[in-house]
Motif scaffolding. Structure first.
Motif, PDB file in Angstrom:
ATOM      1  N   ARG A  19       8.252 -17.735   2.385  1.00 44.32           N
ATOM      2  CA  ARG A  19       9.120 -16.684   2.919  1.00 44.32           C
ATOM      3  C   ARG A  19       9.136 -15.381   2.263  1.00 44.32           C
ATOM      4  N   TYR A  20       8.657 -15.336   0.887  1.00 41.71           N
ATOM      5  CA  TYR A  20       8.146 -14.185   0.183  1.00 41.71           C
ATOM      6  C   TYR A  20       6.716 -13.140   1.073  1.00 41.71           C
ATOM      7  N   ARG A  21       5.888 -14.202   1.223  1.00 45.83           N
ATOM      8  CA  ARG A  21       4.577 -13.676   2.122  1.00 45.83           C
ATOM      9  C   ARG A  21       5.131 -13.248   3.487  1.00 45.83           C
ATOM     10  N   ARG A  22       6.109 -13.984   4.305  1.00 45.17           N
ATOM     11  CA  ARG A  22       6.450 -13.541   5.332  1.00 45.17           C
ATOM     12  C   ARG A  22       7.192 -12.175   5.603  1.00 45.17           C
ATOM     13  N   ILE A  23       8.027 -11.944   4.206  1.00 49.47           N
ATOM     14  CA  ILE A  23       8.650 -10.676   4.097  1.00 49.47           C
ATOM     15  C   ILE A  23       7.347  -9.630   3.799  1.00 49.47           C
ATOM     16  N   LEU A  24       6.634  -9.771   2.947  1.00 43.48           N
ATOM     17  CA  LEU A  24       5.644  -8.649   2.827  1.00 43.48           C
ATOM     18  C   LEU A  24       4.650  -8.525   4.074  1.00 43.48           C
ATOM     19  N   TRP A  26       5.844  -8.602   7.227  1.00 43.94           N
ATOM     20  CA  TRP A  26       6.635  -7.536   8.024  1.00 43.94           C
ATOM     21  C   TRP A  26       6.762  -6.155   7.510  1.00 43.94           C
ATOM     22  N   MET A  27       6.675  -6.015   6.201  1.00 45.57           N
ATOM     23  CA  MET A  27       6.914  -4.706   5.421  1.00 45.57           C
ATOM     24  C   MET A  27       5.454  -4.223   5.688  1.00 45.57           C
ATOM     25  N   GLY A  28       4.347  -4.838   5.582  1.00 48.71           N
ATOM     26  CA  GLY A  28       3.032  -4.332   5.781  1.00 48.71           C
ATOM     27  C   GLY A  28       3.058  -3.707   7.373  1.00 48.71           C
ATOM     28  N   VAL A  29       3.605  -4.376   8.177  1.00 47.55           N
ATOM     29  CA  VAL A  29       3.753  -3.919   9.562  1.00 47.55           C
ATOM     30  C   VAL A  29       4.466  -2.640   9.762  1.00 47.55           C
ATOM     31  N   VAL A  30       5.471  -2.715   8.989  1.00 49.09           N
ATOM     32  CA  VAL A  30       6.535  -1.530   9.003  1.00 49.09           C
ATOM     33  C   VAL A  30       5.724  -0.378   8.301  1.00 49.09           C
ATOM     34  N   ALA A  31       5.067  -0.694   7.032  1.00 48.18           N
ATOM     35  CA  ALA A  31       4.300   0.445   6.428  1.00 48.18           C
ATOM     36  C   ALA A  31       3.172   1.062   7.353  1.00 48.18           C
ATOM     37  N   ILE A  32       2.562   0.178   8.256  1.00 56.20           N
ATOM     38  CA  ILE A  32       1.490   0.663   9.151  1.00 56.20           C
ATOM     39  C   ILE A  32       2.052   1.363   9.859  1.00 56.20           C
ATOM     40  N   LEU A  33       3.082   1.049  10.747  1.00 53.80           N
ATOM     41  CA  LEU A  33       3.791   1.891  11.775  1.00 53.80           C
ATOM     42  C   LEU A  33       4.168   3.312  11.100  1.00 53.80           C
ATOM     43  N   PHE A  34       4.902   3.480   9.717  1.00 54.65           N
ATOM     44  CA  PHE A  34       5.532   4.501   9.364  1.00 54.65           C
ATOM     45  C   PHE A  34       4.087   5.388   8.986  1.00 54.65           C
ATOM     46  N   ILE A  35       3.255   4.797   8.447  1.00 55.32           N
ATOM     47  CA  ILE A  35       1.865   5.642   8.150  1.00 55.32           C
ATOM     48  C   ILE A  35       1.397   6.302   9.348  1.00 55.32           C
ATOM     49  N   ALA A  69       8.629  -3.266  -1.155  1.00 57.52           N
ATOM     50  CA  ALA A  69       8.911  -4.618  -0.616  1.00 57.52           C
ATOM     51  C   ALA A  69       8.599  -5.721  -1.590  1.00 57.52           C
ATOM     52  N   ALA A  70       7.521  -5.524  -2.296  1.00 51.35           N
ATOM     53  CA  ALA A  70       7.185  -6.514  -3.214  1.00 51.35           C
ATOM     54  C   ALA A  70       8.065  -6.757  -4.400  1.00 51.35           C
ATOM     55  N   LEU A  71       8.384  -5.764  -4.921  1.00 44.27           N
ATOM     56  CA  LEU A  71       9.666  -5.881  -5.922  1.00 44.27           C
ATOM     57  C   LEU A  71      10.750  -6.616  -5.574  1.00 44.27           C
ATOM     58  N   MET A  72      11.429  -5.726  -4.226  1.00 47.30           N
ATOM     59  CA  MET A  72      12.657  -6.496  -3.709  1.00 47.30           C
ATOM     60  C   MET A  72      12.573  -7.928  -3.287  1.00 47.30           C
TER      61      MET A  72
END
Length: 91
Positions: A19-24, A26-35, A69-72
């Protein structure tokens, strides 16, 4: 004596870390879109960006998003697995 936490159970630990890796992920996808969006906006405002500016956006924005994302995610992992409740408060 501290209570047993959920991560001491191998099956639950595998589920929680997945679950932690899945959160990371999805947040990687968000980071790529934001960048990509940030580079697009900066390119439109200031013209073509140099590679140093692009790397600064990737490192600054992407690094901030992924670190957060990693810390949360670790906070959610700790709380959801029972680690927070397993601490003895001696007060």
């Amino acid at each position: 004596m501290a209570k047993r936490s959920g991560l001491e159970d191998p099956a639950y630990a595998a589920f929680a870390w997945a679950r932690y890796r899945r959160i990371l992920g999805w947040m990687g996808v968000v980071a790529i879109l934001f960048i990509a969006g940030a580079i697009g906006v900066l390119d439109r405002l200031y013209g073509p960006l140099g590679w140093v500016a692009i790397l600064a956006v990737i490192g600054g924005a992407g690094g901030s998003i992924m670190l957060t994302a990693a810390l949360m995610g670790l906070v959610f992992l700790s709380s959801g697995s029972g680690h927070d409740e397993s601490i003895d408060d001696l007060e």
